[in-house]
Design a protein around this motif. Structure first.
Motif, PDB file in Angstrom:
ATOM      1  N   VAL A 270      57.465  51.633  45.044  1.00  8.38           N
ATOM      2  CA  VAL A 270      57.351  50.207  45.383  1.00  8.38           C
ATOM      3  C   VAL A 270      56.080  49.957  46.185  1.00  8.38           C
ATOM      4  N   VAL A 271      55.819  50.826  47.150  1.00  2.99           N
ATOM      5  CA  VAL A 271      54.601  50.690  47.956  1.00  2.99           C
ATOM      6  C   VAL A 271      53.362  50.815  47.067  1.00  2.99           C
ATOM      7  N   ILE A 272      53.391  51.759  46.107  1.00  4.28           N
ATOM      8  CA  ILE A 272      52.245  51.965  45.206  1.00  4.28           C
ATOM      9  C   ILE A 272      52.056  50.766  44.274  1.00  4.28           C
ATOM     10  N   VAL A 273      53.165  50.260  43.694  1.00 10.06           N
ATOM     11  CA  VAL A 273      53.080  49.136  42.754  1.00 10.06           C
ATOM     12  C   VAL A 273      52.510  47.892  43.447  1.00 10.06           C
ATOM     13  N   ILE A 274      53.012  47.595  44.653  1.00  7.82           N
ATOM     14  CA  ILE A 274      52.501  46.430  45.385  1.00  7.82           C
ATOM     15  C   ILE A 274      51.044  46.663  45.781  1.00  7.82           C
ATOM     16  N   GLY A 275      50.719  47.924  46.150  1.00  5.25           N
ATOM     17  CA  GLY A 275      49.333  48.253  46.476  1.00  5.25           C
ATOM     18  C   GLY A 275      48.405  48.041  45.294  1.00  5.25           C
ATOM     19  N   TYR A 276      48.881  48.416  44.089  1.00  3.64           N
ATOM     20  CA  TYR A 276      48.058  48.174  42.891  1.00  3.64           C
ATOM     21  C   TYR A 276      47.873  46.675  42.656  1.00  3.64           C
ATOM     22  N   GLY A 277      48.937  45.909  42.919  1.00  3.37           N
ATOM     23  CA  GLY A 277      48.832  44.454  42.763  1.00  3.37           C
ATOM     24  C   GLY A 277      47.768  43.883  43.691  1.00  3.37           C
ATOM     25  N   ILE A 278      47.719  44.378  44.921  1.00  6.12           N
ATOM     26  CA  ILE A 278      46.692  43.932  45.875  1.00  6.12           C
ATOM     27  C   ILE A 278      45.297  44.302  45.366  1.00  6.12           C
ATOM     28  N   PHE A 279      45.150  45.532  44.842  1.00 15.64           N
ATOM     29  CA  PHE A 279      43.863  45.992  44.316  1.00 15.64           C
ATOM     30  C   PHE A 279      43.418  45.144  43.118  1.00 15.64           C
ATOM     31  N   HIS A 280      44.358  44.859  42.209  1.00 10.37           N
ATOM     32  CA  HIS A 280      44.026  44.058  41.018  1.00 10.37           C
ATOM     33  C   HIS A 280      43.591  42.642  41.414  1.00 10.37           C
ATOM     34  N   CYS A 281      44.307  42.051  42.372  1.00 10.86           N
ATOM     35  CA  CYS A 281      43.952  40.695  42.829  1.00 10.86           C
ATOM     36  C   CYS A 281      42.562  40.696  43.473  1.00 10.86           C
ATOM     37  N   TYR A 282      42.259  41.751  44.239  1.00 14.70           N
ATOM     38  CA  TYR A 282      40.936  41.832  44.875  1.00 14.70           C
ATOM     39  C   TYR A 282      39.834  41.962  43.826  1.00 14.70           C
ATOM     40  N   MET A 283      40.074  42.786  42.799  1.00  7.86           N
ATOM     41  CA  MET A 283      39.063  42.972  41.755  1.00  7.86           C
ATOM     42  C   MET A 283      38.812  41.672  41.000  1.00  7.86           C
ATOM     43  N   GLN A 284      39.888  40.917  40.726  1.00  5.33           N
ATOM     44  CA  GLN A 284      39.722  39.623  40.053  1.00  5.33           C
ATOM     45  C   GLN A 284      38.974  38.653  40.959  1.00  5.33           C
ATOM     46  N   TYR A 285      39.306  38.689  42.246  1.00  8.02           N
ATOM     47  CA  TYR A 285      38.632  37.810  43.215  1.00  8.02           C
ATOM     48  C   TYR A 285      37.141  38.141  43.292  1.00  8.02           C
ATOM     49  N   ALA A 286      36.821  39.433  43.321  1.00  6.84           N
ATOM     50  CA  ALA A 286      35.421  39.854  43.427  1.00  6.84           C
ATOM     51  C   ALA A 286      34.642  39.538  42.151  1.00  6.84           C
ATOM     52  N   SER A 287      35.307  39.673  40.978  1.00  4.34           N
ATOM     53  CA  SER A 287      34.614  39.423  39.708  1.00  4.34           C
ATOM     54  C   SER A 287      34.256  37.949  39.529  1.00  4.34           C
ATOM     55  N   LEU A 288      35.028  37.058  40.172  1.00  7.64           N
ATOM     56  CA  LEU A 288      34.758  35.616  40.048  1.00  7.64           C
ATOM     57  C   LEU A 288      33.714  35.137  41.046  1.00  7.64           C
ATOM     58  N   LYS A 289      33.367  35.986  41.999  1.00 10.97           N
ATOM     59  CA  LYS A 289      32.417  35.584  43.033  1.00 10.97           C
ATOM     60  C   LYS A 289      31.054  35.288  42.409  1.00 10.97           C
ATOM     61  N   GLY A 290      30.518  34.109  42.696  1.00 13.52           N
ATOM     62  CA  GLY A 290      29.207  33.716  42.176  1.00 13.52           C
ATOM     63  C   GLY A 290      29.258  32.990  40.860  1.00 13.52           C
ATOM     64  N   GLN A 291      30.404  32.997  40.156  1.00 12.51           N
ATOM     65  CA  GLN A 291      30.518  32.282  38.889  1.00 12.51           C
ATOM     66  C   GLN A 291      30.626  30.782  39.136  1.00 12.51           C
ATOM     67  N   ALA A 292      30.042  30.018  38.228  1.00 10.25           N
ATOM     68  CA  ALA A 292      30.039  28.562  38.368  1.00 10.25           C
ATOM     69  C   ALA A 292      31.460  28.010  38.282  1.00 10.25           C
ATOM     70  N   GLY A 293      31.844  27.205  39.259  1.00 10.61           N
ATOM     71  CA  GLY A 293      33.154  26.554  39.256  1.00 10.61           C
ATOM     72  C   GLY A 293      34.268  27.374  39.837  1.00 10.61           C
ATOM     73  N   SER A 294      34.008  28.655  40.187  1.00  7.02           N
ATOM     74  CA  SER A 294      35.084  29.511  40.702  1.00  7.02           C
ATOM     75  C   SER A 294      35.427  29.213  42.158  1.00  7.02           C
ATOM     76  N   ASP A 295      34.547  28.452  42.844  1.00  5.19           N
ATOM     77  CA  ASP A 295      34.796  28.129  44.241  1.00  5.19           C
ATOM     78  C   ASP A 295      35.570  26.829  44.432  1.00  5.19           C
ATOM     79  N   VAL A 296      36.018  26.235  43.312  1.00  9.51           N
ATOM     80  CA  VAL A 296      36.829  25.016  43.388  1.00  9.51           C
ATOM     81  C   VAL A 296      38.192  25.360  43.980  1.00  9.51           C
ATOM     82  N   THR A 297      38.713  24.506  44.860  1.00  4.01           N
ATOM     83  CA  THR A 297      40.018  24.758  45.479  1.00  4.01           C
ATOM     84  C   THR A 297      41.145  24.274  44.574  1.00  4.01           C
ATOM     85  N   ILE A 298      42.347  24.813  44.794  1.00  6.36           N
ATOM     86  CA  ILE A 298      43.519  24.405  44.018  1.00  6.36           C
ATOM     87  C   ILE A 298      43.828  22.931  44.271  1.00  6.36           C
TER      88      ILE A 298
END
Length: 709
Positions: A270-298
């Motif tokens: 469980v700790v590993i699965v949630i840790g992977y989820g955190i890692f995946h979210c960070y990678m998606q967050y980092a990949s969107l950095k600098g892209q046009a329109g990605s800084d728009v708020t919800i």
């Protein structure tokens, strides 16, 4: 006063005394809470009567087919309108009226047609040529005489003044609007046009009217896309649910053999699965950095029907990452602080695994609960639909000029001969909505309330029946001194028989209390929705406090009922006595309850979380096409989250079904374990019934007697 000073716990009752004749669930018992049993049976008879009444009065076609101005269903099989499935509006601009929001009906003539118009045409132009006249006639009222002059036809409201290219949308003909670059709205490549009355019509006005012609157009569009996704992926969803069931079953079987190892593996995974989820979210967050329109708020993005848009902005992945980090930290902190109690909890889970191994039929009992709950939900849903469609068509006066009879109720059969047409020549008697003024219709809201209340009562009764049945079976296991020799044959079947024969009233009593609280919570939610637009902060605060209090009350009643049902299954007493005995027993051992029982619940929750996480991650990679081996097999979807969420939710229900047996087994063994400590002292005459593993952890032993572990 002396006894109270010697025994400060006496306010919670005296501890159980040793009884040499007690060998587990009592077989010689009588019926309990008979009055509540009779009340439940009468309520069920009334429920069936409401269902029969609803089925005789209701008409589900009202939600399946659009309705024309005469209250007839478009496209209904076996009717004259069978080949006319679409609804056509004479003047869709009138759908922009606020009346639409009040009565959900456009104040214009509506007829059923075979197809939507596909070209511009005015009535004047249509009457000039035979072909155009025949084409135009299909969008006029039945039996219209097309040889009459235009003003006479329009005066009598027999035909629309103009046709515009339209498309079928949710069985309604709505203008085929398009938006060009620069935001210019056109229909048939025109921005404006003139009807036979000399009025200029703007395409933008048609757009607004089209939106209001169906208040839930956008919601239906999303629903249609979701339905389309289900049709494309249902077999993969079923496969995912089968995999979830196999993983859950495998997990239960592994717990039976390797409970201690599996619990630690479960915690680490469980700790590993949630840790992977955190890692995946960070990678998606980092990949969107600098892209046009990605800084728009919800907040700036607002509500979008295409939910994949949210995954293209950084804030979404940041929110996911923060939530998962909080969950990870909470789990790790709980494991650190409760590490000493984990050993006893694991021993209890091991004993529960052994109990389930000796009573394997208990694993299949949730199927019966699921079937009964499905029956209750289906009966409630069908009855609710029939009740909501048991109204009669109501017709009202609609007009374009000022009229004293405007919006009055009318009868279409006698309308033309009434004095309304004399005083208001342009008035029409059109279908408005479904309603009624009979005695049945006046009490319709009460029938709906009764349907909802009985739904909660019956659903809680089915759940209670399962809890009492499993509690009786597992109590038979615990109080068998020589396991498995002393375990009675068919413990689940015998326990179910005892519950239905003797304790239907007690189950009805407990579920009735819970149903009352749940109905009150529904009423509070309804009031909260009504007060959302209100400015009274005091009322909002008071309502929020009430909602919180009743939520807590519901949780407490569920906890108390669960333990009361265990005592009912063991001793066969009425609900109130059993609830009191269970509560006092738990209060006399409040430290063990607060720590040990909750730790086992936490470990079982981690098991459910692990199964849902494994199945959810696999379904995510499959439906998003990220598994190269089966990339071609993944269906093409509008929203890939639809099957993923369905599989995750279904996996949780399946895992909960299996682990609910474990949870009930642990709770039953825990209560029996507390009673065992009070009844016995480990001597040869009063040996403990608990296994050697628990005895060693608690630093207790049976003198001269060895229990079967």
């Amino acid at each position: 006063m002396e006894p109270e000073e010697k025994n400060p716990e006496s306010k919670y009752g005296d501890p159980r005394k040793f009884d040499p004749t007690f060998k587990g669930p009592i077989y010689n018992r009588g019926c309990t809470d008979i009055l509540c049993c009779i009340l439940f049976i009468l309520a069920l008879l009334g429920y069936f009567a409401v269902g029969i009444l609803a089925w005789s009065q209701g008409d589900p076609r009202k939600v399946l087919y659009p309705t024309d101005s005469k209250g007839q269903f478009c496209g209904q099989v076996g009717s004259p309108l069978e080949k006319k499935p679409l609804l056509f509006y004479f003047n869709i601009l009138k759908c922009a009226s606020p009346l639409v929001l009040l009565e959900f009906q456009c104040p214009t003539t509506q007829i059923c047609v075979e197809r939507c118009p596909d070209k511009f045409m005015t009535l004047v132009k249509a009457l000039r040529k035979e072909d155009d006249r025949e084409y135009y006639k299909q969008f006029c009222k039945e039996g219209v005489d097309m040889t009459k002059v235009t003003p006479e036809i329009l005066k009598n409201g027999l035909c629309p003044s103009i046709l515009t290219p339209s498309k079928n949308f949710t069985r309604r003909c709505l203008p085929a609007l398009e938006t060009l670059k620069g935001g210019v709205v056109v229909v048939g490549n025109k921005t404006t046009f003139t009807d036979d009355r000399g009025q200029n019509i703007n395409a933008t006005d048609l757009l607004e009217a089209s939106k209001k012609s169906n208040v839930v157009v956008e919601a239906r569009a999303v629903a249609m896309r979701i339905f389309e996704d289900y049709t494309q992926s249902w077999h993969w969803i079923l496969l995912g649910l089968v995999i979830a069931m196999l993983v859950s079953l495998m997990f239960i079987l592994l717990l039976r053999c390797l409970a201690g190892v599996m619990v630690w593996v479960m915690i680490i995974m469980v700790v590993i699965v949630i840790g992977y989820g955190i890692f995946h979210c960070y990678m998606q967050y980092a990949s969107l950095k600098g892209q046009a329109g990605s800084d728009v708020t919800i907040k700036d993005l607002g509500l979008q029907t295409d939910f994949s848009v949210y995954l293209q902005i950084q804030q979404t992945w940041l929110a996911f990452m923060i939530i998962l980090c909080i969950v990870e930290v909470v789990i790790i902190l709980l494991l650190i602080f409760l590490r000493k109690r984990l050993l006893i909890a694991i021993a209890l889970i091991k004993e529960a695994s052994k109990a389930i191994g000796h009573v394997m039929s208990s694993l299949f009992y949730p199927l019966l609960t699921f079937a009964l709950l499905s029956l209750v939900i289906a009966y409630w849903g069908i009855t609710a639909v029939f009740l909501s469609t048991s109204n009669e068509p109501v017709y009202k006066v609609f007009n374009t000029t000022e009229c004293m009879y405007s919006r009055d109720t009318c009868n279409p059969e006698t309308f033309n001969s009434s004095n309304i047409t004399t005083e208001c020549p342009d008035a029409e008697c059109l279908f408005a909505f479904y309603g009624g003024e009979t005695l049945y219709h006046k009490y319709l809201i009460l029938f709906q309330f009764y349907n909802l209340f009985l739904f909660f009562w019956c659903a809680n009764f089915v759940t209670a029946l399962g809890q009492v049945t499993l509690a009786g079976a597992f109590a038979s296991y615990y109080w068998a001194f020589k396991k498995p020799d002393d375990i009675p044959a068919f413990p689940v079947f015998n326990s179910l028989g005892r519950a239905l024969r003797y304790h239907t009233g007690s189950l009805a009593f407990g579920s009735l209390i819970l149903a009352i609280v749940q109905v009150i919570r529904v009423i509070l939610e309804y009031l909260d929705q009504k007060l959302k637009g209100a400015q009274n902060k005091c009322a909002k605060f008071l309502l929020s406090c009430l909602k919180c209090c009743f939520w807590c009350l519901e949780k407490f009643i569920k906890f108390l009922n669960r333990n009361a049902y265990i005592m009912v299954a063991i001793y066969g007493k009425n609900f109130c006595t059993s609830a009191k005995d269970a509560f006092f027993l738990l209060m006399r051992n409040i430290i063990r309850v607060a720590v040990l029982d909750k730790v086992t619940d936490f470990l079982l929750f981690l098991g459910k979380l692990l199964i849902v996480g494994i199945v959810g991650i696999c379904s995510f990679f499959f439906f998003t096409g990220k598994i190269k081996i089966v990339e071609d097999a993944a269906p093409s979807l509008n929203y890939y989250w639809v099957p993923i969420l369905t599989v995750v939710f279904g996996a949780y229900l399946i895992a909960h079904g299996f682990f609910s047996v474990y949870a009930m087994c642990v709770d039953t063994l825990f209560l029996c374990f507390l009673e065992d400590l009070e009844r016995n002292d480990g001597t040869a005459d009063r040996p403990y019934f608990m296994p050697e593993r628990l005895l060693s952890i608690l630093k207790k032993s049976n003198e001269g007697v060895k229990t079967v572990d």
